[in-house]
Structure formats: structure tokens, C-alpha cells
Design a protein around this motif. Structure first.
Motif, PDB file in Angstrom:
ATOM      1  N   ALA A   1       0.508  -1.128   0.427  1.00  0.00           N
ATOM      2  CA  ALA A   1       0.046   0.024  -0.071  1.00  0.00           C
ATOM      3  C   ALA A   1       0.570   1.164   0.344  1.00  0.00           C
ATOM      4  O   ALA A   1       0.262   1.793  -0.173  1.00  0.00           O
ATOM      5  CB  ALA A   1      -1.155   0.290   1.161  1.00  0.00           C
ATOM      6  N   THR A   2       2.427   1.392   0.157  1.00  0.00           N
ATOM      7  CA  THR A   2       2.772   2.934   0.961  1.00  0.00           C
ATOM      8  C   THR A   2       4.082   2.539  -0.503  1.00  0.00           C
ATOM      9  O   THR A   2       3.962   3.615  -1.431  1.00  0.00           O
ATOM     10  CB  THR A   2       3.501   2.281   1.569  1.00  0.00           C
ATOM     11  OG1 THR A   2       2.276   2.579   2.689  1.00  0.00           O
ATOM     12  CG2 THR A   2       3.863   3.931   2.197  1.00  0.00           C
ATOM     13  N   TYR A   3       4.434   1.360  -0.578  1.00  0.00           N
ATOM     14  CA  TYR A   3       5.552   1.392  -1.323  1.00  0.00           C
ATOM     15  C   TYR A   3       5.551   0.439  -2.836  1.00  0.00           C
ATOM     16  O   TYR A   3       5.556  -1.391  -2.227  1.00  0.00           O
ATOM     17  CB  TYR A   3       7.558   0.944  -0.464  1.00  0.00           C
ATOM     18  CG  TYR A   3       7.592   1.458   0.524  1.00  0.00           C
ATOM     19  CD1 TYR A   3       7.712   2.997   0.603  1.00  0.00           C
ATOM     20  CD2 TYR A   3       7.158   0.478   1.810  1.00  0.00           C
ATOM     21  CE1 TYR A   3       8.282   3.554   1.851  1.00  0.00           C
ATOM     22  CE2 TYR A   3       7.911   1.795   3.135  1.00  0.00           C
ATOM     23  CZ  TYR A   3       8.065   3.238   2.727  1.00  0.00           C
ATOM     24  OH  TYR A   3       8.333   3.668   3.987  1.00  0.00           O
ATOM     25  N   LYS A   4       6.029   1.208  -3.740  1.00  0.00           N
ATOM     26  CA  LYS A   4       6.004   0.960  -4.921  1.00  0.00           C
ATOM     27  C   LYS A   4       7.624   0.165  -5.720  1.00  0.00           C
ATOM     28  O   LYS A   4       7.154   0.584  -7.151  1.00  0.00           O
ATOM     29  CB  LYS A   4       5.034   1.739  -5.801  1.00  0.00           C
ATOM     30  CG  LYS A   4       4.348   2.551  -5.696  1.00  0.00           C
ATOM     31  CD  LYS A   4       3.076   0.593  -4.920  1.00  0.00           C
ATOM     32  CE  LYS A   4       1.718   0.912  -4.975  1.00  0.00           C
ATOM     33  NZ  LYS A   4       0.720   0.132  -4.264  1.00  0.00           N
ATOM     34  N   ASP A   5       8.415   0.416  -5.352  1.00  0.00           N
ATOM     35  CA  ASP A   5       9.877  -0.578  -5.416  1.00  0.00           C
ATOM     36  C   ASP A   5      10.158  -1.494  -5.688  1.00  0.00           C
ATOM     37  O   ASP A   5      11.354  -1.962  -5.804  1.00  0.00           O
ATOM     38  CB  ASP A   5      10.659   0.650  -5.189  1.00  0.00           C
ATOM     39  CG  ASP A   5      10.947   0.409  -3.592  1.00  0.00           C
ATOM     40  OD1 ASP A   5      10.154  -0.561  -3.455  1.00  0.00           O
ATOM     41  OD2 ASP A   5      11.465   0.975  -2.484  1.00  0.00           O
ATOM     42  N   GLY A   6       9.121  -2.199  -5.281  1.00  0.00           N
ATOM     43  CA  GLY A   6       8.962  -4.201  -5.496  1.00  0.00           C
ATOM     44  C   GLY A   6       9.727  -4.504  -4.268  1.00  0.00           C
ATOM     45  O   GLY A   6      10.574  -5.433  -4.875  1.00  0.00           O
ATOM     46  N   ARG A   7      10.005  -4.056  -2.864  1.00  0.00           N
ATOM     47  CA  ARG A   7      10.617  -4.625  -1.524  1.00  0.00           C
ATOM     48  C   ARG A   7       9.313  -5.140  -1.781  1.00  0.00           C
ATOM     49  O   ARG A   7       7.930  -4.956  -1.138  1.00  0.00           O
ATOM     50  CB  ARG A   7      10.702  -3.275  -1.212  1.00  0.00           C
ATOM     51  CG  ARG A   7       9.665  -3.115  -0.246  1.00  0.00           C
ATOM     52  CD  ARG A   7      10.063  -1.742   0.631  1.00  0.00           C
ATOM     53  NE  ARG A   7      10.691  -0.603   0.209  1.00  0.00           N
ATOM     54  CZ  ARG A   7      11.527   0.208   1.073  1.00  0.00           C
ATOM     55  NH1 ARG A   7      10.582   0.554   2.172  1.00  0.00           N
ATOM     56  NH2 ARG A   7      11.426   1.668   0.360  1.00  0.00           N
ATOM     57  N   LEU A   8      10.218  -6.325  -0.822  1.00  0.00           N
ATOM     58  CA  LEU A   8       9.586  -7.183   0.306  1.00  0.00           C
ATOM     59  C   LEU A   8       9.737  -6.613   1.553  1.00  0.00           C
ATOM     60  O   LEU A   8      10.820  -6.251   1.825  1.00  0.00           O
ATOM     61  CB  LEU A   8       9.689  -8.616   0.099  1.00  0.00           C
ATOM     62  CG  LEU A   8       9.188  -9.882  -1.173  1.00  0.00           C
ATOM     63  CD1 LEU A   8      10.155 -10.518  -0.998  1.00  0.00           C
ATOM     64  CD2 LEU A   8       8.190  -9.816  -0.421  1.00  0.00           C
ATOM     65  N   ARG A   9       8.460  -6.542   2.671  1.00  0.00           N
ATOM     66  CA  ARG A   9       8.534  -6.285   3.513  1.00  0.00           C
ATOM     67  C   ARG A   9       8.945  -7.622   4.894  1.00  0.00           C
ATOM     68  O   ARG A   9       9.370  -9.038   3.669  1.00  0.00           O
ATOM     69  CB  ARG A   9       7.667  -6.043   4.466  1.00  0.00           C
ATOM     70  CG  ARG A   9       6.662  -5.332   3.664  1.00  0.00           C
ATOM     71  CD  ARG A   9       7.403  -3.587   3.837  1.00  0.00           C
ATOM     72  NE  ARG A   9       6.442  -2.929   3.085  1.00  0.00           N
ATOM     73  CZ  ARG A   9       6.208  -1.966   4.000  1.00  0.00           C
ATOM     74  NH1 ARG A   9       6.498  -1.683   4.742  1.00  0.00           N
ATOM     75  NH2 ARG A   9       5.078  -0.705   3.337  1.00  0.00           N
ATOM     76  N   ASN A  10       9.473  -7.559   5.928  1.00  0.00           N
ATOM     77  CA  ASN A  10      10.329  -8.756   7.064  1.00  0.00           C
ATOM     78  C   ASN A  10       9.127  -9.466   7.024  1.00  0.00           C
ATOM     79  O   ASN A  10       9.466 -10.966   7.401  1.00  0.00           O
ATOM     80  CB  ASN A  10      11.024  -8.129   7.700  1.00  0.00           C
ATOM     81  CG  ASN A  10      12.761  -7.366   7.815  1.00  0.00           C
ATOM     82  OD1 ASN A  10      13.156  -8.072   6.932  1.00  0.00           O
ATOM     83  ND2 ASN A  10      13.096  -6.035   8.741  1.00  0.00           N
ATOM     84  N   ALA A  11       8.235  -9.069   7.128  1.00  0.00           N
ATOM     85  CA  ALA A  11       6.519  -9.446   7.830  1.00  0.00           C
ATOM     86  C   ALA A  11       5.642  -9.635   6.632  1.00  0.00           C
ATOM     87  O   ALA A  11       5.014  -8.239   6.406  1.00  0.00           O
ATOM     88  CB  ALA A  11       6.483 -10.460   9.323  1.00  0.00           C
ATOM     89  N   TYR A  12       4.727 -10.779   7.340  1.00  0.00           N
ATOM     90  CA  TYR A  12       2.901 -10.577   6.649  1.00  0.00           C
ATOM     91  C   TYR A  12       2.595 -11.374   7.651  1.00  0.00           C
ATOM     92  O   TYR A  12       2.269 -12.075   8.340  1.00  0.00           O
ATOM     93  CB  TYR A  12       3.353 -11.282   4.864  1.00  0.00           C
ATOM     94  CG  TYR A  12       3.757  -9.821   3.927  1.00  0.00           C
ATOM     95  CD1 TYR A  12       3.424  -8.756   3.729  1.00  0.00           C
ATOM     96  CD2 TYR A  12       5.191 -10.283   3.808  1.00  0.00           C
ATOM     97  CE1 TYR A  12       4.205  -8.311   3.016  1.00  0.00           C
ATOM     98  CE2 TYR A  12       5.837  -9.979   2.578  1.00  0.00           C
ATOM     99  CZ  TYR A  12       5.115  -8.258   2.154  1.00  0.00           C
ATOM    100  OH  TYR A  12       6.418  -7.374   1.847  1.00  0.00           O
ATOM    101  N   ARG A  13       0.866 -10.953   7.367  1.00  0.00           N
ATOM    102  CA  ARG A  13       0.230 -11.427   8.137  1.00  0.00           C
ATOM    103  C   ARG A  13       0.058 -12.812   7.118  1.00  0.00           C
ATOM    104  O   ARG A  13      -0.473 -13.084   6.358  1.00  0.00           O
ATOM    105  CB  ARG A  13      -1.398 -10.968   8.193  1.00  0.00           C
ATOM    106  CG  ARG A  13      -2.366 -11.388   9.061  1.00  0.00           C
ATOM    107  CD  ARG A  13      -4.113 -10.805   8.570  1.00  0.00           C
ATOM    108  NE  ARG A  13      -3.784  -8.978   9.291  1.00  0.00           N
ATOM    109  CZ  ARG A  13      -4.338  -8.623   8.071  1.00  0.00           C
ATOM    110  NH1 ARG A  13      -5.770  -8.437   7.573  1.00  0.00           N
ATOM    111  NH2 ARG A  13      -5.009  -6.787   9.039  1.00  0.00           N
ATOM    112  N   SER A  14      -0.030 -14.103   8.583  1.00  0.00           N
ATOM    113  CA  SER A  14      -0.604 -15.763   8.325  1.00  0.00           C
ATOM    114  C   SER A  14      -1.804 -15.615   7.684  1.00  0.00           C
ATOM    115  O   SER A  14      -2.554 -14.781   7.843  1.00  0.00           O
ATOM    116  CB  SER A  14       0.620 -16.105   9.237  1.00  0.00           C
ATOM    117  OG  SER A  14      -0.782 -16.129  10.094  1.00  0.00           O
TER     118      SER A  14
END
Length: 425
Positions: free
Chosen positions: A112-125
Motif C-alpha cells: 500500500a505504501t512502497y512501489k519499488d518492488g520490496r518485500l517486508r520482513n513479515a506479513y499476516r499469515s
């Protein structure tokens, strides 16, 4: 076996049968661990409904109303999920591995925020709904606000590299170019956002914090650069790319620069300035992962085992930090894998120490102790070294145990050449 045994055929046959019985006995703890951990991982994946993209919970069964427990409920760390995906493939469930890789492909596009292709360290399971991979968080009743963890919303370069390793693994199984493209995209995010040419040149830690307030972390980690080297080397092997090849060279050179020939060990990396080498602390993973990731690796690196046994041994297993205060299950499994990669036997006592961590639900406990210390901080906002492991069933620990017991090298995507097992003639 000497030639005189070959002359005495009858005795030789009896000796051979004895060796076979010893081999079966020695392989039993390892095979049992492989069966149990593969079963636990398959059950965890099957519990997520459907056959679409998913994120597995890193700490299944986590409950409690305190802030620490709630911060980990329904949270799937990218690193743990990458490990689990690779292990699921090795355990004979490649379709489940693909579900995790598919979530990694969707996550950057749905950010929702970054459009540079990154993955975050964690997501909702859980199962991904509406092609949107959601960030973790929970409603904090006291104060009435949505609470998120600043590490979970950040992006660590090593975690991103592990996501690439999973996608490369799935690419090898499917030959679907989307996964190779996804792996290369993550490597290029690392190159664009964490490269630092200040000596020792290498890749920085990544970014930490909440959206629009993220802090760039300038320290360079040996462990992260190992991950980047492995993923870039593999990706370039699949599709030659000068930029990716150069990335592997830079990360590999950083790891090589961290080898200390006098102490026969790897330094953990640099401090926050990106250039001052941290010479006191030691993390078990950065000491032994080079033996897996670099194929072949310099023969001198195998002398690291003396340092590891003197500084990280704890009972029949191994701990995270130097002179550990408890056994680190994940790291003990890493030792089992690295011993194989360096041509050393794995004692049955080590397999047994790992197996003993099996919880009622099948997953392995992160540590048998109530809590173990790592001597590292979670992030730049920490006021003390607050990175701990607790006695909780852990996806990452279970996945590493499965990989080690199955004899699989996750850094290069192939079986580890097996040495003679402990106890065999």
C-alpha cells in the motif's frame, strides 16, 4: 577395508552385514527427524485453506494478551517462510512451496505504501485474499490504535535474499520464468537500496521502521552478504546477468574479508558506520553458513570448527551467541547441515538433541530454554540487546531441521554430498 578382508570372503560378508546394521542404526535418528519435521511442515501448509498464495505463521499456536505475544500472533516472517517453502519442496510438497513463492510475488505489487518492488520482513499469515498480502498488526485496546512492529514493516537485505532463494528453488522445479524474474527483482532491490562501496564494500542491513519513517541501517552483516552471494550466484547461473554477477562478486568478497585467519573464524560484519569491523561478537550462523553457500569454499574456512566448538557449543547442541546460555535449535540444525557440507560426520547425539525439541503440535521449539540471548538488538530504536529466542514452537527451526535431516543445501539448491555417518566403520 584392507585387502585381507577381501580374501576372507565369509568373514568379509559378515563384516559387511554388520556395517549395514550399524548404518541403519546410525541413520535412524536422522530419518526420524526428517519424517517428523516434514510431516509438521506439510500439516501446517495443509491447514491453510485452498491452493492459492499463503503465508505460514512463524510461531503457530502463539497466544496471550501481552504485547510480546500479540506482536507475533498470525505473523509470518519472510525468512521463516522462505525456509519452510524450500523444505516443503524437499519434503515432497512442491505445490505448497509454490503457494509461499506466489505470495512473495504478490506482496510487492500489493504494497500500500512502497512501489519499488520490496518485500517486508513479515506479513499476516494465512491464505492471501483478493491478491493482497497484508502487513501484520493488531488493534491496541489501550489507546485505541492499530499497532505494528517496526521490524516487521521494515526490509532486511538478508530476508529479501532468502525470498529470492525460495523463488529460485521453485523456478528449478517449475521452470516458470515468473519465479526467476521475482528472484532477480529482489536482488536488484538489494543492489539499488543497500549497496555501500565504503571499505569493506558490501551490502547494508536494509531499512527499519514504520512507513514513511523508515531508518536506513548502514551496518553490513556477514550473514546477509552470504545470503546475497548465494542468491545472486544461483540467479546468474540460471540467466547470465552482468549486474547480478557483479553483485555476487561484491557480496562474496565482503564475506571473504570477514575471515580472520588468526582466530579461524568469521567476524559478524561492521558497526553502524559501515566500516568498523565488529571483532568481539559472534553469531553461529555467520560462522558456518559460508561452508554451505560457497561451493567450493577455501579449505582454510573448514578450520572454523575449532572456534565454533570452543565458543558456541552447548551440551549436545549449539547456541546462538559466543559462550551461549542455551541451545538454539535452528542453529544446531545449521551445524548438522554444515558438518555434512564440510565432509564431517554428524553425531547421533546432535540429531537427538534437535529431535528432543519436538512440541506436541509437531513443530520444534526455538530453544529448550525459557529464553536465550543473542547479544544483538532488534533494531536502531532498541536501548539494549533485545533480540531473544523463546521456548515456542517455531517454523524456522522446524524447516532448518528438515533441510539438515534431508541433506539439502538451501543455498545452492542441491543435495549435500554425504560423508560417512558417525559410528560407521
Amino acid at each position: 577395508m584392507s585387502k585381507r578382508w577381501l580374501v576372507l570372503a565369509g568373514i568379509g560378508m559378515a563384516f559387511s552385514m554388520t556395517c549395514t546394521r550399524l548404518a541403519v542404526a546410525s541413520d535412524t535418528p536422522r530419518q526420524q527427524l526428517a519424517n517428523e519435521t516434514c510431516s509438521a511442515l506439510k500439516q501446517a501448509a495443509a491447514a491453510i485453506p485452498g491452493d492459492g498464495p499463503m503465508i505460514l505463521p512463524s510461531y503457530p499456536g502463539m497466544d496471550g494478551d501481552d504485547a510480546a505475544a500479540r506482536a507475533l500472533q498470525n505473523v509470518g516472517f519472510v525468512y521463516d517462510n522462505a525456509l519452510a517453502g524450500i523444505a516443503l519442496g524437499v519434503c515432497g510438497a512442491p505445490g505448497q512451496a509454490r503457494r509461499i513463492a506466489d505470495a512473495f510475488l504478490l506482496a510487492p505489487a500489493s504494497d500500500a505504501t512502497y512501489k519499488d518492488g520490496r518485500l517486508r520482513n513479515a506479513y499476516r499469515s494465512g491464505a492471501v485474499q483478493g491478491n493482497k498480502v497484508m502487513l501484520p498488526g493488531y488493534w491496541q485496546k489501550q489507546g485505541n490504535y492499530w499497532s505494528q512492529d517496526p521490524y516487521q514493516t521494515g526490509t532486511a537485505s538478508g530476508n529479501v535474499a532468502w525470498a529470492a532463494l525460495l523463488m529460485l528453488t521453485v523456478y528449478d522445479n517449475t521452470h516458470d520464468s515468473r519465479y526467476l524474474d521475482g528472484a532477480v527483482a529482489q536482488l536488484k532491490w538489494i543492489a539499488a537500496h543497500t549497496a555501500n562501496a565504503t571499505a569493506p564494500a558490501g551490502y547494508e542491513g536494509g531499512v527499519f521502521g514504520y512507513d514513511h519513517k523508515q531508518i536506513v541501517q548502514h551496518w553490513k552483516s556477514t550473514e546477509h552478504n552470504i545470503d546475497i552471494y548465494a542468491a545472486a550466484t544461483w540467479a546468474n547461473r540460471e540467466r547470465a546477468d552482468p549486474a547480478v554477477a557483479r553483485q555476487a562478486q561484491i557480496a562474496g568478497a565482503f564475506v571473504g574479508a570477514m575471515w580472520d585467519g588468526k582466530q579461524h573464524r568469521f567476524f559478524v560484519g561492521t558497526g553502524a558506520d559501515g566500516k568498523t569491523i565488529e571483532r568481539t561478537k559472534s553469531g553461529l550462523d555467520e560462522e558456518i553458513w559460508p561452508l554451505l553457500a560457497f561451493q567450493p569454499h577455501p579449505a582454510a574456512w573448514r578450520s572454523v570448527w575449532a572456534f565454533v566448538d570452543a565458543n558456541h557449543r552447548f551440551g549436545d547442541g549449539y547456541g546462538f551467541k559466543r559462550q551461549p546460555d542455551g541451545m538454539w535449535t535452528e542453529g544446531t540444525s545449521q551445524v548438522a547441515a554444515a558438518l555434512q557440507a564440510s565432509g564431517k560426520p554428524v553425531p547421533d547425539s546432535l540429531w537427538g538433541a534437535i529431535s528432543a525439541q519436538r512440541s506436541a503440535g509437531g513443530m520444534l521449539y526455538a530453544t529448550p530454554q525459557a529464553r536465550i540471548v543473542t547479544s544483538f538488538a532488534i533494531g536502531p530504536l532498541s536501548t539494549y540487546d533485545d533480540f531473544f529466542y523463546y521456548h515456542d514452537p517455531h517454523l524456522g527451526a522446524t524447516a532448518w531441521a528438515a533441510l539438515a535431516a534431508k541433506g539439502w543445501n538451501a543455498f545452492v539448491g542441491r543435495t549435500i554430498a554425504q560423508p560417512v555417518s558417525a559410528g560407521k566403520p
